[in-house]
Scaffold this motif. Structure first.
Motif, mmCIF file in Angstrom:
data_model
loop_
_atom_site.group_PDB
_atom_site.id
_atom_site.type_symbol
_atom_site.label_atom_id
_atom_site.label_comp_id
_atom_site.label_asym_id
_atom_site.label_seq_id
_atom_site.Cartn_x
_atom_site.Cartn_y
_atom_site.Cartn_z
ATOM 1 N N ARG A 1 -6.787 3.084 -4.842
ATOM 2 C CA ARG A 1 -7.253 1.682 -4.765
ATOM 3 C C ARG A 1 -6.745 0.887 -5.960
ATOM 4 N NH1 ARG A 1 -12.069 4.383 -3.231
ATOM 5 N NH2 ARG A 1 -12.356 4.214 -0.984
ATOM 6 N N THR B 1 2.457 -2.320 8.884
ATOM 7 C CA THR B 1 1.011 -2.237 8.988
ATOM 8 C C THR B 1 0.399 -2.206 7.596
ATOM 9 O OG1 THR B 1 1.087 0.163 9.087
ATOM 10 C CG2 THR B 1 1.103 -1.011 11.189
ATOM 11 N N GLU B 2 -0.883 -2.415 7.543
ATOM 12 C CA GLU B 2 -1.605 -2.414 6.278
ATOM 13 C C GLU B 2 -1.556 -1.017 5.644
ATOM 14 O OE1 GLU B 2 -3.394 -4.574 3.446
ATOM 15 O OE2 GLU B 2 -2.845 -5.364 5.388
ATOM 16 N N VAL B 3 -1.377 -0.962 4.344
ATOM 17 C CA VAL B 3 -1.345 0.304 3.614
ATOM 18 C C VAL B 3 -2.754 0.588 3.116
ATOM 19 C CG1 VAL B 3 -0.396 1.525 1.626
ATOM 20 C CG2 VAL B 3 1.037 -0.068 2.924
ATOM 21 N N SER B 4 -3.266 1.758 3.444
ATOM 22 C CA SER B 4 -4.623 2.122 3.027
ATOM 23 C C SER B 4 -4.565 3.036 1.799
ATOM 24 C CB SER B 4 -5.347 2.846 4.165
ATOM 25 O OG SER B 4 -4.789 4.132 4.355
ATOM 26 N N PRO B 5 -5.673 3.135 1.080
ATOM 27 C CA PRO B 5 -5.714 4.079 -0.042
ATOM 28 C C PRO B 5 -5.421 5.513 0.415
ATOM 29 C CG PRO B 5 -7.542 2.555 -0.190
ATOM 30 C CD PRO B 5 -6.876 2.310 1.138
ATOM 31 N N GLU B 6 -5.862 5.866 1.616
ATOM 32 C CA GLU B 6 -5.586 7.206 2.143
ATOM 33 C C GLU B 6 -4.085 7.434 2.289
ATOM 34 O OE1 GLU B 6 -7.838 5.110 3.438
ATOM 35 O OE2 GLU B 6 -9.741 6.184 3.333
ATOM 36 N N ASP B 7 -3.358 6.406 2.735
ATOM 37 C CA ASP B 7 -1.905 6.512 2.852
ATOM 38 C C ASP B 7 -1.270 6.823 1.502
ATOM 39 O OD1 ASP B 7 -2.009 5.827 5.581
ATOM 40 O OD2 ASP B 7 -1.727 3.687 5.139
ATOM 41 N N LEU C 1 -2.968 0.334 -5.503
ATOM 42 C CA LEU C 1 -2.709 -0.720 -4.516
ATOM 43 C C LEU C 1 -3.038 -2.098 -5.070
ATOM 44 C CD1 LEU C 1 -3.908 0.861 -1.157
ATOM 45 C CD2 LEU C 1 -1.622 0.054 -1.699
ATOM 46 N N ARG D 1 7.416 1.891 5.444
ATOM 47 C CA ARG D 1 6.319 1.155 6.073
ATOM 48 C C ARG D 1 6.750 0.568 7.403
ATOM 49 N NH1 ARG D 1 4.822 -3.296 3.425
ATOM 50 N NH2 ARG D 1 6.448 -3.215 1.894
ATOM 51 N N LEU E 1 -8.973 8.683 -4.168
ATOM 52 C CA LEU E 1 -9.071 7.406 -3.453
ATOM 53 C C LEU E 1 -9.255 6.242 -4.416
ATOM 54 C CD1 LEU E 1 -11.233 8.405 -0.365
ATOM 55 C CD2 LEU E 1 -8.838 7.695 -0.359
#
Length: 68
Positions: free
Chosen positions: A52, A28-34, A55, A25, A48
């Motif tokens: 979610r 930055t913010e971790v997205s579900p897409e990541d 996360l 990392r 997705l």
């Protein structure tokens, strides 16, 4: 006639990789897409939703756990 040797300034095999280069990392913010992409899955509504939930349960460390 002197011959020149190429500059060999690559990393030495006897040195360890610095710790700051081992982390996935960048702060930055971790997205579900990541998370989906790091798991090797295709981005679908189902994957997705899985990301979610992962996360929500594990936080940003979910991404670190998936990457080598």
């Amino acid at each position: 006639m002197p011959t020149s040797q190429p500059d060999v300034s690559g990393p030495s095999e006897d040195r360890a990789t610095p710790d700051d280069l081992l982390h996935a990392r960048t702060g930055t913010e971790v997205s579900p897409e990541d998370v989906v992409l790091a798991s090797g899955k295709d981005i679908t509504p189902h994957s997705l939703e899985w990301a979610r939930r992962k996360l929500a349960a594990e936080g940003p460390a979910a991404l670190d756990k998936l990457l080598p």
